[in-house]
Design an enzyme around this catalytic site. Structure first.
Site, PDB file in Angstrom:
ATOM      1  N   CYS A 142       0.822  -1.206   0.000  1.00 59.19           N
ATOM      2  CA  CYS A 142       0.000   0.000   0.000  1.00 59.19           C
ATOM      3  C   CYS A 142       0.862   1.266   0.000  1.00 59.19           C
ATOM      4  O   CYS A 142       1.552   1.529  -0.972  1.00 59.19           O
ATOM      5  CB  CYS A 142      -0.981  -0.033   1.169  1.00 59.19           C
ATOM      6  N   HIS A 235      -4.534  -4.424   0.221  1.00 57.32           N
ATOM      7  CA  HIS A 235      -4.316  -4.981   1.559  1.00 57.32           C
ATOM      8  C   HIS A 235      -4.809  -6.424   1.631  1.00 57.32           C
ATOM      9  O   HIS A 235      -5.820  -6.711   2.280  1.00 57.32           O
ATOM     10  CB  HIS A 235      -5.038  -4.139   2.609  1.00 57.32           C
ATOM     11  N   GLU A 237      -3.774  -8.640   3.392  1.00 59.39           N
ATOM     12  CA  GLU A 237      -3.628  -9.129   4.769  1.00 59.39           C
ATOM     13  C   GLU A 237      -4.810  -8.761   5.663  1.00 59.39           C
ATOM     14  O   GLU A 237      -4.924  -9.272   6.783  1.00 59.39           O
ATOM     15  CB  GLU A 237      -2.338  -8.564   5.382  1.00 59.39           C
TER      16      GLU A 237
END
Length: 313
Positions: A142, A235, A237
């Site tokens: 990011c 993202h 994650e």
């Protein structure tokens, strides 16, 4: 194989409850296995939450991973207990003479801040330059992807007028690249950023292989030809509720954020969201560990060849 993380790290209990095989440092020291050494530079304010997110994805591999956590500086944190930072995080000066198989640089809530105004910008530049000769492969996530593109390729900051937030459909641009082994032709992934990554801008100004794009979100995944630099603009994650927590936080700060796109059922924030990106997130990190780190790194990190990684820089 398990991931090896420091004893007493809060993520241990969470991941154990998810049946993820965690190995404490004390047990790992008795095994004659060469684990991959992976350093995580955690730039996010809520460090314990972010640790858990990334450790969960790194655990989905047959390789044994030895994790170390790095902080950008010693400034006090408003979101993470100081005792946690002192116990589990290292300063860069303590690792700069060592070599690592992999480095992950997380995102940071700095989308509207100019690079030169970021208090730790010079320190981040030092770490990214250091990684070119001390790390086999670095993943920039990011905001870190935008910072890496600036420091490595001289690309100027690209900022959107409105925050890009939600779950977006992505298409594979290079189905034969090792990072995309096992990926579906299209898949979902969350974004939460002000940074802009137009396909033409990346294509015209870098030598990066553009691997995944989105009509709405631009470039999602790109990598240098030698796979030593991997840029992830979203993202993968994130937990199911992370976008929701950020939305509520922004509302509380009076920012009038847009409702995350295609995230809440019926676009109603009162409806609990669910994760629709989890499988591809795990696969991306497994492929990175296997094809960009494990198959590229020297067995003995003490014999890390700077010539191998600097001849084309």
């Amino acid at each position: 194989m398990p991931i090896k993380i420091p004893d007493q790290l809060p993520a241990i209990d969470i991941l154990k409850n998810e049946n993820i095989f965690i190995m404490h440092e004390s047990r790992a020291s008795t095994q004659e296995i060469r684990p991959l050494k992976v350093l995580i530079l955690n730039l996010m304010p809520k460090k314990i939450e972010t640790e858990t997110h990334f450790l969960r994805l790194l655990s989905n591999s047959p390789l044994q991973i030895d994790i170390e956590l790095l902080r950008i500086d010693n400034r006090p944190s408003r979101n993470t207990p100081e005792e946690h930072l002192n116990m589990f995080y290292r300063q860069f000066e303590l690792v700069q003479d060592r070599n690592f198989d992999g480095l992950i640089i997380t995102g940071a809530p700095l989308g509207l801040v100019e690079f030169e105004d970021v208090v730790y910008w010079k320190h981040l530049e030092t770490i990214i330059r250091w990684a070119k000769t001390h790390v086999t492969s670095t993943m920039y996530v990011c905001w870190a992807a935008q910072a890496g593109l600036n420091l490595l390729y001289g690309l100027k900051k690209q900022t959107l007028k409105e925050k890009l937030s939600g779950v977006y459909t992505h298409s594979i641009a290079n189905s034969f690249h090792p990072l995309l082994r096992g990926f579906d032709d299209s898949f979902l992934a969350p974004h939460s950023r002000y940074a802009n990554f137009p396909v033409d801008f990346i294509q015209d100004n870098t030598d990066l292989d553009i691997l995944v794009t989105s009509d709405e979100a631009g470039v999602y995944l790109a990598a240098s030809p030698d796979k030593r630099h991997v840029f992830v603009t979203g993202h993968p994650e994130y937990d199911a509720t992370t976008l929701h927590n950020e939305y509520i936080r922004d509302l509380g700060e009076g920012l009038e954020p847009p409702i995350p796109v295609r995230y809440y059922p019926n676009d109603n924030p009162d409806n609990p969201p669910s994760a629709s990106w989890r499988s591809h997130g795990h696969l991306l990190f497994s492929n990175w560990l296997n094809y960009c780190v494990y198959q590229q790194t020297p067995y003995d990190l003490e014999h890390f060849s700077e010539d191998k990684f600097t001849k084309d820089d």
